[in-house]
Write an enzyme that holds these catalytic residues in place. Structure first.
Site, PDB file in Angstrom:
ATOM      1  N   ALA A 107       0.866  -1.174   0.000  1.00 21.22           N
ATOM      2  CA  ALA A 107       0.000   0.000   0.000  1.00 21.22           C
ATOM      3  C   ALA A 107       0.907   1.230   0.000  1.00 21.22           C
ATOM      4  O   ALA A 107       2.060   1.158   0.417  1.00 21.22           O
ATOM      5  CB  ALA A 107      -0.885  -0.012   1.239  1.00 21.22           C
ATOM      6  N   GLY A 142       0.605  -5.007   1.026  1.00 14.83           N
ATOM      7  CA  GLY A 142      -0.548  -5.052   0.127  1.00 14.83           C
ATOM      8  C   GLY A 142      -0.221  -5.686  -1.220  1.00 14.83           C
ATOM      9  O   GLY A 142      -1.113  -6.238  -1.879  1.00 14.83           O
ATOM     10  N   GLU A 188      -0.551  -9.283  -0.636  1.00 12.06           N
ATOM     11  CA  GLU A 188      -1.978  -9.557  -0.415  1.00 12.06           C
ATOM     12  C   GLU A 188      -2.754  -9.501  -1.729  1.00 12.06           C
ATOM     13  O   GLU A 188      -3.653 -10.304  -1.970  1.00 12.06           O
ATOM     14  CB  GLU A 188      -2.534  -8.545   0.599  1.00 12.06           C
ATOM     15  CG  GLU A 188      -1.898  -8.740   1.977  1.00 12.06           C
ATOM     16  CD  GLU A 188      -2.218  -7.612   2.945  1.00 12.06           C
ATOM     17  OE1 GLU A 188      -1.908  -6.443   2.637  1.00 12.06           O
ATOM     18  OE2 GLU A 188      -2.778  -7.895   4.010  1.00 12.06           O
ATOM     19  N   GLU A 218       4.423  -5.176   7.385  1.00 14.47           N
ATOM     20  CA  GLU A 218       3.643  -4.096   8.004  1.00 14.47           C
ATOM     21  C   GLU A 218       4.017  -3.857   9.459  1.00 14.47           C
ATOM     22  O   GLU A 218       3.937  -2.737   9.959  1.00 14.47           O
ATOM     23  CB  GLU A 218       2.135  -4.402   7.926  1.00 14.47           C
ATOM     24  CG  GLU A 218       1.533  -4.294   6.533  1.00 14.47           C
ATOM     25  CD  GLU A 218       1.524  -5.596   5.760  1.00 14.47           C
ATOM     26  OE1 GLU A 218       2.347  -6.494   6.060  1.00 14.47           O
ATOM     27  OE2 GLU A 218       0.693  -5.733   4.841  1.00 14.47           O
TER      28      GLU A 218
END
Ligand code: HXC
Length: 260
Positions: A66, A111, A114, A134
């Site tokens: 992200a 992300g 993911e 993270e």
């Protein structure tokens, strides 16, 4: 359509979607999210398109996570009120009933890892690196990493990855069952396209049903899943493509599919 952060291209029956922010290692900003949702909806809606490949531009990253620069100053209430990351699962996983492959060409972190795990399967280049770092940012996976990684590689490895934030290379990822296959970077797109074309040449309704069946294994008990499988199998036996597929086998020719 013109996108700002991704590229899309139709190659025969295969849609190729490329994350295209190489200067930030294809970090997943909210614009990327919206554009991916549109691109996957367009793929799903276009009857001429039968498989998709998602990859990252450049040789370094699929997606390094992200967008940290975007998240840094975002108030917690916004994350909650917008329920931001729920849209990935509802659109890319649930609403995309046709098959798609992640061709992971480098870093797939946070992300990015993911997002790759939302694909039906992953083909990775030998230089690919997977991780859920993270924790080092004071947070935790927020788009499925704690759940999909654990189901993919088991508790011990998933827990180690989440708690240490370490990266897993492609060889370990293949050994662990996270990726279907590892290939040299130079061959990645050719291999992903060949695999996508193989899938696109299958009876389309059967492809969607096979995907639905395998995904049900994540959601159901064994008994429910076996029943779900039998019912879907029984539905497929009523299709024109089943009659054609079996006739083609017996007549030693290729089938011609209608998707019904
Ligand atoms: C924004 C990013 C980024 C990211 C890299 N960049 N990752 N920008 N968000 N996730 C930017 C860098 O700031 C830099 O731009 C440029 O991309 C190149 O990266 P470098 O760090 O200079 O490259 P390198 O030294 O080769 O290191 C590569 C790397 C490192 C190991 C992948 O970039 C890295 O650790 N990135 C962050 C990985 C990460 O923590 N991902 C998880 C994000 S959180 P500039 O312009 O500054 O030079 C997440 C949470 C999801 O995904 C849900 C919970 C909230």
């Amino acid at each position: 359509p013109q996108y700002e952060t991704i590229l899309t291209e139709q190659n025969g029956a295969v849609t190729v979607i490329t994350l295209n922010r190489p200067q930030s290692l294809n970090a997943l900003s909210s614009v990327v999210l919206e554009e991916l949702i549109s691109a996957f909806a367009a793929y799903q809606a276009d009857d001429s398109q039968l498989c998709a490949v998602l990859t990252g531009s450049g040789e370094k990253a699929f997606a390094a996570g992200a967008d940290i620069k975007e998240m840094a100053d975002k108030p917690a209430a916004d994350f909650y009120n917008q329920d931001f990351f729920s849209r990935w699962t509802s659109h890319l996983v649930k609403a995309t009933r046709k098959p798609w492959i992640a061709a992971v060409n480098g870093f797939a972190l946070g992300g990015g890892c993911e997002l790759a795990m939302m694909a039906d399967f992953i083909i990775a280049s030998e230089n690919a690196k997977f991780g859920q770092p993270e924790i080092k940012l004071g947070v935790a996976p927020g788009m499925g990493g704690s759940q999909r990684l654990t189901r993919a590689i088991g508790k011990s490895k998933a827990m180690e990855m989440c708690l240490t934030g370490r990266m897993m290379d492609a060889a370990e990822a293949e050994r662990s069952g996270l990726v279907a296959r590892t290939v040299p970077l130079a061959d990645l797109m050719a291999e992903a396209m060949k695999t996508a074309e193989t899938i696109a040449a299958m009876p389309p309704m059967a492809a969607m049903v096979n995907k639905e069946m395998v995904n049900a294994a994540y959601e159901m008990t064994l008994d429910q899943g076996l029943l779900h499988e039998r019912r879907l199998f029984q539905i497929l036996t009523a299709t024109e493509d089943k009659a054609e597929g079996m006739a083609a086998f017996i007549e030693k020719r290729d089938g011609k599919w209608k998707g019904r």
